[in-house]
Design a protein around this motif. Structure first.
Motif, short mmCIF file in Angstrom:
data_model
loop_
_atom_site.label_atom_id
_atom_site.label_comp_id
_atom_site.label_asym_id
_atom_site.label_seq_id
_atom_site.Cartn_x
_atom_site.Cartn_y
_atom_site.Cartn_z
N TYR A 1 0.84 -1.19 0.00
CA TYR A 1 0.00 0.00 0.00
C TYR A 1 0.88 1.24 0.00
N SER A 2 0.35 2.34 -0.53
CA SER A 2 1.03 3.63 -0.52
C SER A 2 0.55 4.44 0.68
N ASP B 1 4.39 9.61 -0.24
CA ASP B 1 4.26 9.44 -1.69
C ASP B 1 4.13 10.82 -2.34
N GLN B 2 4.57 11.83 -1.62
CA GLN B 2 4.56 13.24 -2.00
C GLN B 2 3.16 13.84 -1.98
N VAL B 3 2.19 13.09 -1.49
CA VAL B 3 0.84 13.61 -1.26
C VAL B 3 0.48 13.41 0.20
N ALA C 1 2.85 3.57 -7.20
CA ALA C 1 2.16 4.38 -6.19
C ALA C 1 2.58 5.84 -6.30
N LEU C 2 3.85 6.09 -6.53
CA LEU C 2 4.32 7.47 -6.68
C LEU C 2 3.74 8.12 -7.94
N GLU C 3 3.65 7.34 -9.03
CA GLU C 3 3.04 7.86 -10.26
C GLU C 3 1.59 8.22 -10.03
N GLN C 4 0.85 7.35 -9.34
CA GLN C 4 -0.57 7.61 -9.05
C GLN C 4 -0.73 8.83 -8.16
#
Length: 152
Positions: free
Chosen positions: A37-38, A79-81, A135-138
């Motif tokens: 999971y992210s 994840d940068q979010v 996950a990072l792309e999403q």
């Protein structure tokens, strides 16, 4: 007992044994499966509350804190979010660094902290686990401004 009845009994017994074996194998596999999971999925509540899972993303810059003996480590995976605080007891891999990819295995506790039992760091400059990269792309596709629960 006729030969036909005896054959039928053997076939039914074989099917029963095969079904039992398949059930036992599937239960063993199910108890050992660990999903990835992210941090965004963790914050959205999509993770199992009573099972171990893997969390992947980047180690946030400036978040690494070590205890005086160096065995207790706290850091944040992002994840940068979204962000998830992680606590780990033990030695970190040599390639573990802030700003780099990481996958941790463990459980989420009621405080929102992830207690890791294993920490995996990427092994060279170009590698990131496929799940973490996806996950990072999403997360990059989701606009950061105005997202509920976003931590600055």
């Amino acid at each position: 007992m006729k030969p036909r009845q005896r054959r039928l009994i053997w076939v039914l017994l074989g099917l029963l044994l095969a079904g039992t074996a398949i059930t036992l194998v599937l239960r063993a596999l199910n108890s050992n499966v660990m999903f990835f999971y992210s941090p965004s999925q963790v914050q959205a509540g999509e993770v199992p509350r009573d099972a171990a899972f893997r969390l992947g993303g980047l180690v946030e810059q400036g978040s690494l804190r070590r205890s005086p003996d160096g065995m207790q480590v706290n850091f944040i995976v992002t994840d940068q979010v979204q962000r998830v605080p992680v606590a780990y007891q033990g030695l970190l891999p040599d390639l573990f660094k802030e700003g780099k990819g990481v996958v941790v295995s463990g459980r989420l506790h009621g405080t929102g902290q992830f207690r890791a039992s294993e920490v995996l760091a990427k092994h060279d400059e170009n590698y990131m686990p496929p799940e973490a990269a996806h996950a990072l792309e999403q997360a990059a596709k989701i606009p950061a401004a105005g997202t509920p629960g976003t931590n600055p």
